[in-house]
Motif scaffolding. Structure first.
Motif, PDB file in Angstrom:
ATOM      1  N   PRO A 181     -79.119-124.037 -23.241  1.00 20.84           N
ATOM      2  CA  PRO A 181     -80.235-124.480 -24.083  1.00 20.84           C
ATOM      3  C   PRO A 181     -80.551-123.455 -25.163  1.00 20.84           C
ATOM      4  O   PRO A 181     -80.191-122.284 -25.066  1.00 20.84           O
ATOM      5  N   THR A 182     -81.243-123.908 -26.181  1.00 22.25           N
ATOM      6  CA  THR A 182     -81.638-123.036 -27.288  1.00 22.25           C
ATOM      7  C   THR A 182     -82.717-122.069 -26.838  1.00 22.25           C
ATOM      8  O   THR A 182     -83.731-122.466 -26.263  1.00 22.25           O
ATOM      9  N   ILE A 183     -82.479-120.806 -27.108  1.00 20.74           N
ATOM     10  CA  ILE A 183     -83.471-119.758 -26.887  1.00 20.74           C
ATOM     11  C   ILE A 183     -83.796-119.233 -28.272  1.00 20.74           C
ATOM     12  O   ILE A 183     -82.909-118.808 -29.003  1.00 20.74           O
ATOM     13  N   ARG A 184     -85.070-119.297 -28.639  1.00 24.69           N
ATOM     14  CA  ARG A 184     -85.449-118.936 -30.001  1.00 24.69           C
ATOM     15  C   ARG A 184     -86.518-117.858 -29.984  1.00 24.69           C
ATOM     16  O   ARG A 184     -87.436-117.893 -29.183  1.00 24.69           O
ATOM     17  N   PHE A 185     -86.385-116.901 -30.889  1.00 27.65           N
ATOM     18  CA  PHE A 185     -87.416-115.879 -31.053  1.00 27.65           C
ATOM     19  C   PHE A 185     -88.372-116.330 -32.133  1.00 27.65           C
ATOM     20  O   PHE A 185     -87.973-116.669 -33.243  1.00 27.65           O
ATOM     21  N   LYS A 226     -94.072-112.938 -32.060  1.00 23.01           N
ATOM     22  CA  LYS A 226     -93.307-111.887 -31.372  1.00 23.01           C
ATOM     23  C   LYS A 226     -93.057-112.304 -29.926  1.00 23.01           C
ATOM     24  O   LYS A 226     -93.316-111.554 -28.972  1.00 23.01           O
ATOM     25  N   SER A 227     -92.568-113.539 -29.768  1.00 17.34           N
ATOM     26  CA  SER A 227     -92.329-114.086 -28.435  1.00 17.34           C
ATOM     27  C   SER A 227     -91.082-114.963 -28.454  1.00 17.34           C
ATOM     28  O   SER A 227     -90.565-115.316 -29.507  1.00 17.34           O
ATOM     29  N   TRP A 228     -90.637-115.316 -27.279  1.00 24.66           N
ATOM     30  CA  TRP A 228     -89.465-116.169 -27.098  1.00 24.66           C
ATOM     31  C   TRP A 228     -89.917-117.559 -26.690  1.00 24.66           C
ATOM     32  O   TRP A 228     -90.871-117.706 -25.933  1.00 24.66           O
ATOM     33  N   LYS A 229     -89.216-118.578 -27.180  1.00 23.40           N
ATOM     34  CA  LYS A 229     -89.457-119.968 -26.786  1.00 23.40           C
ATOM     35  C   LYS A 229     -88.314-120.371 -25.860  1.00 23.40           C
ATOM     36  O   LYS A 229     -87.143-120.278 -26.235  1.00 23.40           O
ATOM     37  N   LEU A 230     -88.681-120.781 -24.667  1.00 22.31           N
ATOM     38  CA  LEU A 230     -87.699-121.098 -23.626  1.00 22.31           C
ATOM     39  C   LEU A 230     -87.930-122.504 -23.089  1.00 22.31           C
ATOM     40  O   LEU A 230     -89.042-123.022 -23.156  1.00 22.31           O
ATOM     41  N   PRO A 231     -86.886-123.102 -22.497  1.00 22.71           N
ATOM     42  CA  PRO A 231     -87.064-124.431 -21.895  1.00 22.71           C
ATOM     43  C   PRO A 231     -88.110-124.385 -20.781  1.00 22.71           C
ATOM     44  O   PRO A 231     -88.185-123.412 -20.021  1.00 22.71           O
ATOM     45  N   LEU A 232     -88.883-125.435 -20.681  1.00 26.99           N
ATOM     46  CA  LEU A 232     -89.928-125.535 -19.667  1.00 26.99           C
ATOM     47  C   LEU A 232     -89.348-125.403 -18.257  1.00 26.99           C
ATOM     48  O   LEU A 232     -89.966-124.820 -17.367  1.00 26.99           O
ATOM     49  N   SER A 233     -88.143-125.898 -18.066  1.00 31.88           N
ATOM     50  CA  SER A 233     -87.512-125.866 -16.743  1.00 31.88           C
ATOM     51  C   SER A 233     -87.113-124.458 -16.306  1.00 31.88           C
ATOM     52  O   SER A 233     -86.698-124.253 -15.175  1.00 31.88           O
TER      53      SER A 233
END
Length: 159
Positions: A61-65, A70-77
């Motif tokens: 999955p896409t991991i985005r900064f 100043k944080s990372w967006k990650l899949p909810l799962s």
């Protein structure tokens, strides 16, 4: 809403303080439909590589900064794997999640005429004689959910 700044206007000050501290990772599950996890990590040059390593199987999955936050967006799962991984890597992690307090009472209490209340509401609803969001399960038990709030807890690695 992805990519927007983390709205801290209705977040309690204690959670804002933990978000701002630089030493312990923090993960936020907003509870909003379609929202991703928001994670802030102590700076390390290999943070992206470490997060990518949390992926399992063939799916990547896409991991985005998010630079503004100043944080990372990650899949909810990924909540469980992030927390487990952060505990292994850092020894502790803050977890912020929505919760709703459940109130318990009974129709007999709400319809009571005296002052003697032996219900778990401790008299808060005694004699109120209204439904006001209560779900009556039986003559002796009712419940209702309070407003959604944010809760934070510090988890530490077991030794």
């Amino acid at each position: 809403m992805e990519g927007a700044l983390l709205d801290t206007s209705n977040i309690p000050p204690s959670i804002r303080r933990q978000w701002a501290q630089p030493d312990i990772p923090i993960i936020v599950r907003s509870g909003l439909k379609g929202d991703k996890l928001t994670a802030r990590l102590p700076y390390r040059a290999d943070n992206r590589q470490w997060l990518t390593g949390l992926a399992t199987g063939n799916r990547r999955p896409t991991i985005r900064f998010a630079h503004m936050e100043k944080s990372w967006k990650l899949p909810l799962s990924w909540l469980n794997r992030f927390v487990d991984g952060a505990l292994d890597r850092y020894g502790r992690v803050y977890v912020v999640q929505p919760f709703r307090e459940m109130e318990k009472c009974a129709p007999a209490c709400r319809k009571a005429a005296g002052h003697d209340c032996q219900c778990s509401c401790m008299g808060a609803n005694h004699g109120a004689s209204d439904g006001n969001g209560w779900f009556d399960v039986s003559d002796t038990f009712s419940f209702r959910w309070g407003p959604q709030e944010a809760a934070i807890r510090l988890m530490t690695r077991r030794t």
